[in-house]
Write a protein that holds these residues in place. Structure first.
Motif, PDB file in Angstrom:
ATOM      1  N   LEU A   1       0.172   0.271   0.042  1.00 32.01           N
ATOM      2  CA  LEU A   1       0.288  -1.178   0.163  1.00 32.01           C
ATOM      3  C   LEU A   1      -0.391  -1.919  -0.979  1.00 32.01           C
ATOM      4  O   LEU A   1       0.026  -3.026  -1.333  1.00 32.01           O
ATOM      5  CB  LEU A   1      -0.289  -1.638   1.505  1.00 32.01           C
TER       6      LEU A   1
ATOM      7  N   TRP B   1       1.512  -3.551  -3.848  1.00 36.44           N
ATOM      8  CA  TRP B   1       2.295  -4.773  -3.622  1.00 36.44           C
ATOM      9  C   TRP B   1       1.444  -6.028  -3.661  1.00 36.44           C
ATOM     10  O   TRP B   1       1.929  -7.129  -3.412  1.00 36.44           O
ATOM     11  CB  TRP B   1       3.032  -4.674  -2.281  1.00 36.44           C
TER      12      TRP B   1
ATOM     13  N   TYR C   1       1.269  -8.191   0.541  1.00 36.37           N
ATOM     14  CA  TYR C   1       2.080  -7.015   0.878  1.00 36.37           C
ATOM     15  C   TYR C   1       2.756  -7.147   2.237  1.00 36.37           C
ATOM     16  O   TYR C   1       3.822  -6.578   2.461  1.00 36.37           O
ATOM     17  CB  TYR C   1       1.228  -5.737   0.824  1.00 36.37           C
TER      18      TYR C   1
ATOM     19  N   TYR D   1       6.386  -6.264   1.168  1.00 33.56           N
ATOM     20  CA  TYR D   1       6.627  -4.816   1.187  1.00 33.56           C
ATOM     21  C   TYR D   1       8.064  -4.503   1.590  1.00 33.56           C
ATOM     22  O   TYR D   1       8.582  -5.001   2.590  1.00 33.56           O
ATOM     23  CB  TYR D   1       5.668  -4.132   2.164  1.00 33.56           C
TER      24      TYR D   1
END
Length: 334
Positions: free
Chosen positions: A45, A48, A52, A56
């Motif tokens: 994660l 990102w 996120y 994501y």
């Protein structure tokens, strides 16, 4: 859990991660559900960024990871650097063009050589193997979604130059903040066979749009019709306009004389510097697709589309409409 220590996350696991994130579950809960180490989920994660939970994408994460392992020996800059790769992919997921991604990354990371990429390099990365699974998905994130990209033709000579143009570099920095109304971005949308066009002008703070009927594409007609349309506005909404380097703006001094607005010019091939206008032109194209003959489109029809856009709630301005934002500004006029 130890037996899975070195196993890569599968697409199925990433789909579960995406689902649990949308349900606002913690990283610890996701790790426990998948029988994975929390550090594995955290690393997945972290790529990102802070947002996120909203950004994501299981598919993009899976294919990016697969591409990394399949192409270790033949890697471009985007493939080499995770931080750059995920910035580019997030931009594509947000429907940004490669030009907008390349432009925005220069502003966000001005002194980071790794976080520096041209729009052409982004296109090359996307079309490196157009039949590959990841590349097919990246192509679908592009606005035009073409399966092949034609090389850019070099223009001969220096071309026509606009006299006395003022670069966007000299535009006051506060305009970039969108805190003040009255600053616009302008462009043309070209019709079938390059034989017709309409003008589009978008206010940067409110996203209020003006669509202008044109009898011709020459500089005299454009200066006349742009001035006429802009002079229908309250003076507080007439401060500046940023345009590209199209020769149709050769008589920009006439617009300044007629409206009192300063005209700034973006850099060549830097459409991201007028991103609001570029995005709005995309919305207008939903009503007038490529191949439209604007000579056959009435001013009444253009005004109808203009009204639709200006009365459409926009997330970026708190789900108000552009018209509401402008009307609210008038309340503060003494």
């Amino acid at each position: 859990m130890s037996s899975r220590k070195h196993q890569k996350l599968t697409l199925k696991e990433r789909v579960i991660i995406e689902t649990l994130l949308k349900e606002n579950n913690s990283q610890s809960y996701i790790a426990k559900t998948l029988s994975r180490a929390r550090s594995t989920i955290s690393r997945e994660l972290h790529k990102w960024g802070e947002n996120y939970r909203e950004e994501y994408s299981a598919e993009i994460a899976f294919w990016a990871a697969k591409d990394y392992y399949l192409n270790k020996r033949n890697r471009d800059k985007i493939s080499t650097y995770k931080k750059l790769r995920f910035y580019v992919y997030k931009g594509l997921l947000n429907q940004w063009t490669p030009e907008q991604i390349a432009g925005s990354i220069k502003i966000k990371y001005p002194n980071d050589p790794i976080m520096s990429i041209s729009h052409e390099a982004i296109y090359r990365h996307i079309y490196l193997t157009p039949q590959g699974a990841l590349n097919k998905k990246l192509i679908k994130l592009l606005v035009r979604k073409k399966t092949r990209r034609r090389p850019i033709k070099k223009k001969r000579g220096n071309g026509s130059k606009i006299i006395n143009q003022v670069s966007i570099d000299l535009r006051p920095k506060h305009i970039e903040l969108r805190e003040e109304v009255g600053h616009w971005e302008g462009d043309l949308i070209i019709g079938a066979g390059h034989k017709s066009a309409i003008g589009t002008i978008v206010e940067r703070k409110s996203r209020y749009t003006l669509i202008i009927k044109l009898k011709a594409r020459n500089a005299k007609e454009i200066a006349k019709m742009f001035s006429k349309k802009l002079n229908q506005l309250n003076p507080i909404f007439k401060k500046s306009m940023t345009y590209d380097n199209g020769i149709e703006m050769a008589k920009h001094k006439n617009i300044t004389k007629n409206t009192g607005m300063k005209i700034y010019f973006a850099h060549p091939y830097s459409s991201w510097e007028r991103g609001t206008n570029e995005n709005t032109n995309g919305l207008i194209r939903r009503y007038f697709p490529k191949g439209t003959d604007f000579n056959k489109i009435s001013e009444k029809m253009l005004l109808k589309v203009q009204e639709k856009l200006n009365n459409r709630p926009r997330k970026i301005i708190g789900f108000k409409t552009p018209k509401q934002v402008l009307e609210n500004e008038l309340k503060f006029v003494a």
